[in-house]
Design a protein around this motif. Structure first.
Motif, PDB file in Angstrom:
ATOM      1  N   ARG A  85     -45.108  32.548 -16.460  1.00 48.33           N
ATOM      2  CA  ARG A  85     -44.542  33.736 -17.090  1.00 48.33           C
ATOM      3  C   ARG A  85     -45.633  34.767 -17.395  1.00 48.33           C
ATOM      4  O   ARG A  85     -45.438  35.976 -17.187  1.00 48.33           O
ATOM      5  N   ALA A  86     -46.800  34.315 -17.833  1.00 52.42           N
ATOM      6  CA  ALA A  86     -47.896  35.243 -18.101  1.00 52.42           C
ATOM      7  C   ALA A  86     -48.390  35.885 -16.805  1.00 52.42           C
ATOM      8  O   ALA A  86     -48.701  37.075 -16.778  1.00 52.42           O
ATOM      9  N   ALA A 120     -45.436  32.433 -23.900  1.00 55.79           N
ATOM     10  CA  ALA A 120     -45.310  32.530 -22.448  1.00 55.79           C
ATOM     11  C   ALA A 120     -46.172  31.464 -21.772  1.00 55.79           C
ATOM     12  O   ALA A 120     -47.322  31.258 -22.142  1.00 55.79           O
ATOM     13  N   ARG A 173     -46.590  36.410 -14.099  1.00 58.77           N
ATOM     14  CA  ARG A 173     -45.578  37.329 -13.596  1.00 58.77           C
ATOM     15  C   ARG A 173     -45.430  38.568 -14.474  1.00 58.77           C
ATOM     16  O   ARG A 173     -45.182  39.673 -13.972  1.00 58.77           O
ATOM     17  N   SER A 174     -45.574  38.414 -15.797  1.00 61.65           N
ATOM     18  CA  SER A 174     -45.308  39.521 -16.713  1.00 61.65           C
ATOM     19  C   SER A 174     -46.552  40.288 -17.128  1.00 61.65           C
ATOM     20  O   SER A 174     -46.451  41.429 -17.586  1.00 61.65           O
ATOM     21  N   VAL A 175     -47.723  39.681 -16.975  1.00 58.62           N
ATOM     22  CA  VAL A 175     -48.953  40.340 -17.411  1.00 58.62           C
ATOM     23  C   VAL A 175     -49.870  40.629 -16.224  1.00 58.62           C
ATOM     24  O   VAL A 175     -50.253  41.774 -15.979  1.00 58.62           O
ATOM     25  N   LYS A 197     -46.521  53.953 -15.339  1.00 51.58           N
ATOM     26  CA  LYS A 197     -46.900  52.580 -15.009  1.00 51.58           C
ATOM     27  C   LYS A 197     -48.352  52.540 -14.582  1.00 51.58           C
ATOM     28  O   LYS A 197     -48.890  53.485 -14.074  1.00 51.58           O
ATOM     29  N   ALA A 203     -49.815  37.065 -24.774  1.00 53.26           N
ATOM     30  CA  ALA A 203     -48.701  36.404 -24.090  1.00 53.26           C
ATOM     31  C   ALA A 203     -48.612  34.946 -24.492  1.00 53.26           C
ATOM     32  O   ALA A 203     -47.511  34.401 -24.673  1.00 53.26           O
ATOM     33  N   PRO A 244     -48.221  42.995 -13.088  1.00 54.90           N
ATOM     34  CA  PRO A 244     -48.068  44.431 -13.387  1.00 54.90           C
ATOM     35  C   PRO A 244     -49.401  45.160 -13.551  1.00 54.90           C
ATOM     36  O   PRO A 244     -49.558  46.288 -13.075  1.00 54.90           O
ATOM     37  N   HIS A 292     -53.579  38.221 -22.118  1.00 55.80           N
ATOM     38  CA  HIS A 292     -53.159  36.836 -21.902  1.00 55.80           C
ATOM     39  C   HIS A 292     -53.076  36.080 -23.226  1.00 55.80           C
ATOM     40  O   HIS A 292     -52.187  35.235 -23.401  1.00 55.80           O
TER      41      HIS A 292
END
Length: 324
Positions: free
Chosen positions: A230-231, A226, A233-235, A324, A221, A238, A218
């Motif tokens: 956005r953090a 971010a 959703r993207s960190v 992944k 990001a 996943p 975080h």
């Protein structure tokens, strides 16, 4: 006279090779090393065969037999072929129960996961009494489901329920909402009650997953500009994906076969509007005493769960293959 090349180790303890003995020794040694593994796995295999394999096979066989209460006294269960399957699939109630089972399961999973994830994110930020509030929110999950259903049945009662009393007091209702007596609202009410019961489980598991996410991700990001969404959703999502998968799989397995909640809340009514595959199995097996047709519904539930499990395993294996 034998010569030794410089640098070559000499092992005086090595026995002289016997013709044909090396391969047999290696094979027997490999078998002896593999034997303890099978020995340790044997209790688990026996347990699975006795408590899962045998009942499953018996249930499948029962669906092709004329299995009635008389069978328990005479031991006779004549083979009826596909008669039980034809009787179940030709019943209009089966189609309605299947559709309502899917609606109940999908609605419950969506609500439980969404609210549980929101609460998990909220409690990931420490604040005074956060631990106490989390403990209080666990109560719906700890209370037996039948007890929860009985309490909610009183709360949602059209004439004397607390909820309708509150709505009338604030001017949002004047005649009482038929939460459990209307075919249009009964299934929705059952879904909402099941969401209330399942949210704590989702919150606890997802909260534990959030605690395992490294803070450095975080921070990186944030350095890249971010924002919070956005953090997340993207960190967060996943990294949290394996935990999310487990939560959804366990939630699906426990929700699709729910029986006691609906029996205590609506009894499958009104007008069969809350009949699911679980309640239909109960009705056929223990009210109509047609165990063969009840076994058919049970096999359908097992098949649906198996398909879902296979899809999950294929997806999980694909994610591992992609790293992944």
């Amino acid at each position: 006279m034998s010569t030794v090349t410089p640098g070559t180790p000499v092992n005086e303890a090595d026995p002289a090779p016997t013709p044909g003995g090396g391969a047999r020794t290696g094979a027997s040694g490999g078998r002896s090393r593999r034997f303890p593994g099978w020995l340790f796995a044997a209790p688990a295999v026996v347990y699975m065969l006795a408590f899962f394999g045998y009942p499953l096979v018996r249930n499948v066989l029962m669906s092709f037999q004329e299995f009635t209460p008389r069978t328990y006294f005479t031991g006779e269960a004549p083979f009826s072929g596909l008669e039980n399957w034809r009787a179940v699939f030709s019943d209009d109630l089966f189609g309605d129960a299947l559709w309502q089972t899917l609606l109940f399961t999908a609605g419950s999973l969506a609500g439980q996961f969404t609210i549980g994830l929101g609460l998990a994110v909220f409690f990931s930020r420490r604040f005074p009494l956060s631990g106490f509030v989390r403990a209080v929110l666990l109560l719906p999950w700890l209370v037996p489901m039948v007890v929860s259903a009985v309490v909610w049945r009183r709360i949602l009662d059209q004439d004397h329920g607390v909820l309708n009393g509150f709505l009338t007091a604030v001017g949002l209702s004047d005649g009482g909402v038929p939460w459990l007596s209307s075919p249009d609202l009964a299934l929705l009410s059952a879904v909402l009650v099941n969401i209330w019961i399942g949210v704590p489980f989702n919150m606890v598991v997802l909260y534990g997953g959030l605690q395992e996410i490294p803070r450095e991700l975080h921070e990186a990001a944030a350095l890249d500009g971010a924002g919070a969404w956005r953090a997340f959703r993207s960190v967060t999502l996943p990294v949290l994906r394996p935990v999310i998968t487990v939560v959804l799989v366990l939630g699906f397995m426990s929700t699709i076969k729910i029986l006691d909640l609906i029996l205590a809340l609506t009894g499958g009514g009104p007008a069969d509007s809350t009949q699911t595959l679980g309640t239909m199995t109960y009705q056929l097996s223990f009210l109509e005493l047609d165990f063969g047709q009840g076994a058919v519904i049970g096999n359908v539930l097992i098949l649906i769960s198996a398909v879902f499990a296979v899809l999950y395993l294929r997806t999980d294996r694909g994610d591992l293959g992609r790293g992944k």
